[in-house]
Motif scaffolding. Structure first.
Motif, PDB file in Angstrom:
ATOM      1  N   UNK A  62      70.297  54.841  32.552  1.00 38.88           N
ATOM      2  CA  UNK A  62      70.262  56.163  31.923  1.00 38.88           C
ATOM      3  C   UNK A  62      69.833  57.225  32.939  1.00 38.88           C
ATOM      4  N   UNK A  63      68.830  56.902  33.745  1.00 37.55           N
ATOM      5  CA  UNK A  63      68.368  57.853  34.758  1.00 37.55           C
ATOM      6  C   UNK A  63      69.503  58.169  35.733  1.00 37.55           C
ATOM      7  N   UNK A  66      72.161  60.291  34.160  1.00 31.00           N
ATOM      8  CA  UNK A  66      71.689  61.663  34.089  1.00 31.00           C
ATOM      9  C   UNK A  66      71.822  62.370  35.433  1.00 31.00           C
ATOM     10  N   UNK A  68      73.574  61.600  38.027  1.00 32.90           N
ATOM     11  CA  UNK A  68      74.915  61.597  38.603  1.00 32.90           C
ATOM     12  C   UNK A  68      75.978  62.047  37.608  1.00 32.90           C
ATOM     13  N   UNK A  69      75.578  62.767  36.572  1.00 34.90           N
ATOM     14  CA  UNK A  69      76.553  63.094  35.526  1.00 34.90           C
ATOM     15  C   UNK A  69      77.682  63.980  36.045  1.00 34.90           C
ATOM     16  N   UNK A  71      79.390  63.416  38.554  1.00 36.39           N
ATOM     17  CA  UNK A  71      80.425  62.616  39.204  1.00 36.39           C
ATOM     18  C   UNK A  71      81.484  62.117  38.224  1.00 36.39           C
ATOM     19  N   UNK A  81      83.429  54.933  33.524  1.00 36.60           N
ATOM     20  CA  UNK A  81      82.476  55.575  34.426  1.00 36.60           C
ATOM     21  C   UNK A  81      81.058  55.135  34.079  1.00 36.60           C
ATOM     22  N   UNK A  84      80.624  51.572  35.096  1.00 39.86           N
ATOM     23  CA  UNK A  84      80.512  51.432  36.550  1.00 39.86           C
ATOM     24  C   UNK A  84      79.084  51.702  37.001  1.00 39.86           C
ATOM     25  N   UNK A  85      78.461  52.718  36.417  1.00 41.67           N
ATOM     26  CA  UNK A  85      77.079  53.024  36.771  1.00 41.67           C
ATOM     27  C   UNK A  85      76.162  51.905  36.291  1.00 41.67           C
ATOM     28  N   UNK A  87      76.916  48.823  35.919  1.00 40.15           N
ATOM     29  CA  UNK A  87      77.096  47.659  36.776  1.00 40.15           C
ATOM     30  C   UNK A  87      76.350  47.839  38.098  1.00 40.15           C
ATOM     31  N   UNK A  88      76.419  49.048  38.651  1.00 39.53           N
ATOM     32  CA  UNK A  88      75.739  49.332  39.906  1.00 39.53           C
ATOM     33  C   UNK A  88      74.246  49.036  39.778  1.00 39.53           C
ATOM     34  N   UNK A  89      73.642  49.510  38.677  1.00 43.24           N
ATOM     35  CA  UNK A  89      72.211  49.307  38.474  1.00 43.24           C
ATOM     36  C   UNK A  89      71.899  47.843  38.167  1.00 43.24           C
ATOM     37  N   UNK A 105      83.982  45.242  35.993  1.00 39.33           N
ATOM     38  CA  UNK A 105      83.849  46.246  34.943  1.00 39.33           C
ATOM     39  C   UNK A 105      84.547  45.789  33.671  1.00 39.33           C
TER      40      UNK A 105
ATOM     41  N   UNK B   6      62.058  58.210  27.664  1.00 35.04           N
ATOM     42  CA  UNK B   6      62.838  58.593  28.844  1.00 35.04           C
ATOM     43  C   UNK B   6      63.982  59.517  28.431  1.00 35.04           C
ATOM     44  N   UNK B  10      65.111  63.133  29.983  1.00 36.03           N
ATOM     45  CA  UNK B  10      66.446  63.380  30.533  1.00 36.03           C
ATOM     46  C   UNK B  10      67.137  64.505  29.765  1.00 36.03           C
ATOM     47  N   UNK B  80      83.727  58.998  46.291  1.00 37.28           N
ATOM     48  CA  UNK B  80      82.463  59.520  45.788  1.00 37.28           C
ATOM     49  C   UNK B  80      82.167  59.125  44.352  1.00 37.28           C
ATOM     50  N   UNK B  81      83.172  58.716  43.600  1.00 38.78           N
ATOM     51  CA  UNK B  81      82.911  58.341  42.209  1.00 38.78           C
ATOM     52  C   UNK B  81      82.594  56.861  42.134  1.00 38.78           C
ATOM     53  N   UNK B  82      81.756  56.479  41.159  1.00 37.78           N
ATOM     54  CA  UNK B  82      81.480  55.056  41.018  1.00 37.78           C
ATOM     55  C   UNK B  82      82.757  54.285  40.713  1.00 37.78           C
ATOM     56  N   UNK B  83      82.856  53.112  41.267  1.00 33.43           N
ATOM     57  CA  UNK B  83      83.983  52.219  41.012  1.00 33.43           C
ATOM     58  C   UNK B  83      85.328  52.838  41.343  1.00 33.43           C
ATOM     59  N   UNK B 149      75.376  63.925  46.751  1.00 31.96           N
ATOM     60  CA  UNK B 149      75.466  64.323  45.346  1.00 31.96           C
ATOM     61  C   UNK B 149      76.485  63.468  44.602  1.00 31.96           C
ATOM     62  N   UNK B 151      78.244  59.434  43.883  1.00 31.46           N
ATOM     63  CA  UNK B 151      77.717  58.122  43.496  1.00 31.46           C
ATOM     64  C   UNK B 151      78.725  57.075  43.947  1.00 31.46           C
ATOM     65  N   UNK B 153      80.109  53.476  45.444  1.00 34.36           N
ATOM     66  CA  UNK B 153      79.810  52.051  45.493  1.00 34.36           C
ATOM     67  C   UNK B 153      79.966  51.510  46.907  1.00 34.36           C
ATOM     68  N   UNK B 211      71.971  55.165  45.727  1.00 31.72           N
ATOM     69  CA  UNK B 211      71.517  55.927  44.559  1.00 31.72           C
ATOM     70  C   UNK B 211      71.027  55.010  43.475  1.00 31.72           C
TER      71      UNK B 211
END
Lengths: 185, 211
Positions: A62-63, A66, A68-69, A71, A81, A84-85, A87-89, A105, B6, B10, B80-83, B149, B151, B153, B211
């Motif tokens: 969630x952080x 927030x 990287x929103x 992107x 999207x 993907x985030x 999965x990264x975390x 994914x 949280x 946010x 720059x975008x995830x995945x 800025x 994200x 991979x 990140x």
């Protein structure tokens, strides 16, 4: 309900949030919590790890969503999207626990079970890291999050200007993300 | 901290209009402009610049660097975008070396054998290999700041692309100043300089683009 069913709702809420609709943004974040828990559970199970880290994965995701929103390309789907985030975390946390994980994914985007027991553990990575923030940032983050106060109420309580509170909150959240990254060593 | 807590934080932090997209490229643009200004103040283009623009070798030299920069920029934006991966822009990165190879062949075919070594070594190879990276420093920092800025991979690949773009900028400035236009010279020394900057970008990207 499958993750893909959230697509329209999430895309609409995120677009509204980008225009400055704070309520829409709050609804969006809230509606992501349960799906993220299921994703985290599936991912952690896949890595052979216990379910104790579910909430950490959810909170760190969630952080990241927030911070990287910007992107998200609004001409494309939002659900992939988000996944993907997540999965990264997930990979970060699995690595932190010295595990290994191979997950795509598509694996994560499969159907969600509706009944899912949610953990109520309260001490998480992020709680611990908040304690280590600079004093002002820590106070602001705590008041806004745990006590659920508005920016105005927090400003009054801490005798700061609203602008200063907003800056401290933003910097506090970014510092939090940086500390999460550092804990990945 | 409970997840609901949280979310409160946010939501409070996100309750405002997003800044415009172009704001994110300011570091890269700013750093490049400062470099160009510094170049104009201290180094400057070669005295016969206008005349050189009419020669094919000079144009080819600059054109190859522009092609490199455009391909690196296109790939970096996607990554720059995830995945997501660089896609067709990754393939586009093969064009500059391929075109350079063609230029080299053309040069070898049209110049006497006895002159090849002299053309390749040029008048100041050391200056080329040191100045291009030097001119690329600020652009690289600015481009990495802009990429932060995002994200990605693939932080190492993204960093390398930042390095290639920065090197294209540094290379263009240096190329405008340098009188060694032979493709033999360009093929021998520019890739070395570009590789140094690309490698530096990859290493820096590994640390700064997480990140």
């Amino acid at each position: 309900m499958r993750l893909i069913d959230r697509e329209t709702e999430w895309a609409m809420l995120m677009r509204a949030a980008r225009e400055g609709d704070g309520e829409a943004y709050r609804r969006l974040l809230r509606s992501m919590v349960h799906p993220l828990r299921v994703l985290a559970a599936r991912g952690l199970a896949r890595a052979g790890l216990g379910q104790a880290d579910i909430e950490d994965v959810v909170q760190e995701t969630l952080l990241a969503i927030h911070l990287k929103r910007e992107t998200w390309d609004s001409t494309r789907s939002i659900a992939p999207w988000v996944v993907a985030i997540a999965r990264h975390k997930l990979v970060d946390i699995v690595r932190r626990r010295r595990g290994r994980i191979e997950i795509s994914i598509d694996d994560l985007m499969d159907s969600l079970p509706d009944g899912f027991a949610e953990s109520e553990a309260t001490t998480h990575q992020i709680s611990t890291l908040v304690n280590g923030l600079a004093l002002r940032q820590r106070d602001v983050v705590r008041l806004v999050s745990v006590e659920g106060r508005s920016i105005a109420a927090t400003a009054a309580h801490l005798r700061m200007s609203e602008g200063a509170v907003r800056i401290a909150l933003h910097r506090g959240l970014r510092a939090l993300a940086a500390r999460v990254r550092r804990s990945d060593r | 901290m409970r997840t609901d807590d949280l979310v409160n934080a946010l939501a409070a932090d996100g309750a405002r209009r997003s800044p415009p997209a172009w704001a994110r490229v300011l570091p890269a643009i700013g750093a490049t402009l400062v470099t160009v200004a510094a170049f104009a103040a201290w180094l400057n283009v070669r005295p016969d610049f206008a005349q050189a623009l009419t020669t094919p070798r000079f144009l080819a030299k600059l054109g190859l660097l522009i092609a490199l920069g455009v391909a690196a920029l296109g790939a970096a934006r996607l990554i720059l975008r995830p995945a997501s991966s660089a896609g067709p822009w990754g393939v586009a990165l093969l064009a500059p070396p391929a075109l350079l190879a063609l230029c080299v062949i053309a040069e070898l075919a049209t110049t006497p054998t006895t002159g090849w070594a002299r053309l390749a070594v040029g008048t100041n190879a050391m200056r080329c290999v040191t100045l291009i990276p030097f001119l690329s420093i600020l652009p690289l920092a600015g481009i990495l700041a802009t990429l932060r800025s995002g994200a990605t991979d693939h932080p190492i690949a993204a960093g390398a692309l930042a390095g290639l773009l920065a090197a294209a900028i540094g290379g263009l400035l240096y190329g405008a100043m340098c009188t060694d236009d032979s493709p033999l010279f360009v093929a021998l020394w520019y890739p070395l300089a570009i590789g140094i900057v690309g490698g530096a970008g990859a290493v820096l990207g590994r640390f700064t683009l997480r990140w």
